[in-house]
Design an enzyme around this catalytic site. Structure first.
Site, PDB file in Angstrom:
ATOM      1  N   SER A 165       0.827  -1.210   0.000  1.00  0.00           N
ATOM      2  CA  SER A 165       0.000   0.000   0.000  1.00  0.00           C
ATOM      3  C   SER A 165       0.861   1.259   0.000  1.00  0.00           C
ATOM      4  O   SER A 165       0.533   2.253  -0.662  1.00  0.00           O
ATOM      5  CB  SER A 165      -0.949  -0.005   1.205  1.00  0.00           C
ATOM      6  N   ASP A 166       1.958   1.240   0.730  1.00  0.00           N
ATOM      7  CA  ASP A 166       2.909   2.349   0.684  1.00  0.00           C
ATOM      8  C   ASP A 166       3.490   2.512  -0.710  1.00  0.00           C
ATOM      9  O   ASP A 166       3.596   3.630  -1.236  1.00  0.00           O
ATOM     10  CB  ASP A 166       4.051   2.109   1.681  1.00  0.00           C
ATOM     11  N   VAL A 167       3.909   1.407  -1.307  1.00  0.00           N
ATOM     12  CA  VAL A 167       4.526   1.469  -2.623  1.00  0.00           C
ATOM     13  C   VAL A 167       3.516   1.942  -3.667  1.00  0.00           C
ATOM     14  O   VAL A 167       3.830   2.775  -4.535  1.00  0.00           O
ATOM     15  CB  VAL A 167       5.110   0.093  -3.003  1.00  0.00           C
TER      16      VAL A 167
END
Length: 392
Positions: A165-167
């Site tokens: 999700s960060d990426v």
């Protein structure tokens, strides 16, 4: 290729999402000034000590940047930050919800003062909405996005092995900023970008969302196998090694039956003739395929699959990836970057080839504070006073 040379990014960033986005910009030549807390810096610096005493997370997403320590809660620090932003092309932040606005660094205020500025906020859920003020970390967003419902085994859900999700949010911030820079080149005006980790992750969930559209049963959790295409997953050879095998269409299925299973009649069997049939009968078909793999070593199985051809792959360990022949030898994609603990290997940015990629240092905390503040016209005495007061 460094098409962003001359572009300045001020990044009030922490953890992964925003630092990953700004590293992509830095890789393409942008000047990224990373603003960190005096004394401790980005908290990702302390996630672990696996890279010669440095954090694996931090080393991954922070090369090619300048580190400026600055306490923007102090009025003197806030004024310096505003001066930096006034000269920047992009302001990127992923602080806790509402923190930038409370500091007077909200998009509305900044763009009113600097209409040409591109402001990009990365948050868990975006604004407005009932989740706007919720803190969001990668695993929590994976959960809200439904990713965990389709990842793992029938008995146990599992998070993705990377902070997906960060990426995802970082990559959409990166591509959106590139688009905004192009638009500004035509109009002279900046824009506001509101990138949500939830929306970025749900976008990547498009296939299972549509698969379960209109009340349909969602794809099951299938471990390392594909949930809806079969055979597509791991099979164990007779020597105990695992071969990942993928049959994507009926032509490949016919070749797989004849050339690998040595049972061409299975191609037209009513239980296996189409992917939907094979998926519905994967347990019985899996037993036939597993029995064939058990007769072969992994090397023999790969040779037969390559001869068909049917796509296959090794199941590499991370140690093997560092020495992957396609990355290191054939493509020359592994380089080195300096760090405060010495040089470490790093993968060149995917895509550009030819010119040497920008592979500059991962900065020490506050390494560029004096240089950045000197560029604003502060004297050494001014900087010394700010240092004594803990502002920088």
């Amino acid at each position: 290729m460094q098409p962003l040379r001359g572009v300045t990014v001020v990044a009030l960033e922490q953890a992964i999402a925003a630092p990953y986005a700004s590293r992509q910009l830095a890789d393409l030549g942008a000047r990224v000034i990373k603003v960190e807390r005096p004394g401790t810096g980005d908290f990702a610096r302390a996630y672990d000590t696996r890279v010669r005493g440095l954090s694996s997370h931090f080393v991954w997403v922070n090369r090619n940047k300048e580190s400026l320590t600055l306490d923007f809660k102090d009025p003197r620090g806030l004024e310096l930050l505003r001066r930096l932003i006034a000269d920047a092309d992009v302001f990127l932040q992923n602080l806790a919800p509402g923190a930038a606005e409370r500091a007077g660094l909200g998009a509305r205020e900044l763009r009113a003062a600097h209409p040409e500025l591109i402001v990009c906020d990365i948050s868990g859920y975006g604004t407005p909405g009932p989740y706007a003020d919720r803190k969001a970390y990668d695993l929590l967003v994976q959960s809200e996005a439904g990713l965990l419902s389709v990842t793992g085994t029938p008995d146990d859900m599992a998070k993705a092995g990377i902070p997906v999700s960060d990426v995802a949010a970082g990559m959409y911030a990166y591509s959106s900023i590139l688009g905004a820079l192009l638009e500004r080149g035509r109009t002279g005006r900046g824009t506001y970008l509101d990138v949500s980790m939830l929306e970025a992750t749900v976008e990547w969930l498009g296939f299972p969302l549509y698969y379960s559209f209109d009340g349909g049963r969602p794809p099951p959790r299938a471990g390392a196998s594909h949930a809806t295409i079969y055979p597509y997953g791991p099979f164990t050879a007779g020597d105990g090694k695992v071969v990942m095998t993928a049959v994507q269409n009926e032509r490949e299925w016919q070749g797989f039956c004849a050339g690998f299973l040595d049972r061409p009649e299975l191609a037209g069997h009513p239980h296996y003739a189409t992917n939907a049939d094979r998926n519905a009968h994967r347990e019985e078909l899996g037993g036939l395929i597993a029995a064939r793999f058990a007769e072969l070593t992994a090397a023999e199985a790969v040779a037969l699959l390559d001869a068909v051809p049917v796509a296959n792959a090794r199941v590499n360990t991370l140690a093997e990836v560092w020495d992957h022949p396609q990355l290191a030898a054939a493509r020359g994609r592994l380089h080195e970057v300096p760090t405060p603990a010495g040089p470490v290997p790093a993968l060149a940015p995917p895509g550009p080839t030819g010119d040497a990629p920008r592979m500059e240092a991962v900065p020490a905390l506050g390494e560029h504070t004096r240089a950045v503040l000197g560029g604003l016209g502060l004297s050494e005495e001014d900087i010394d006073a700010l240092t004594v007061d803990g502002v920088v």
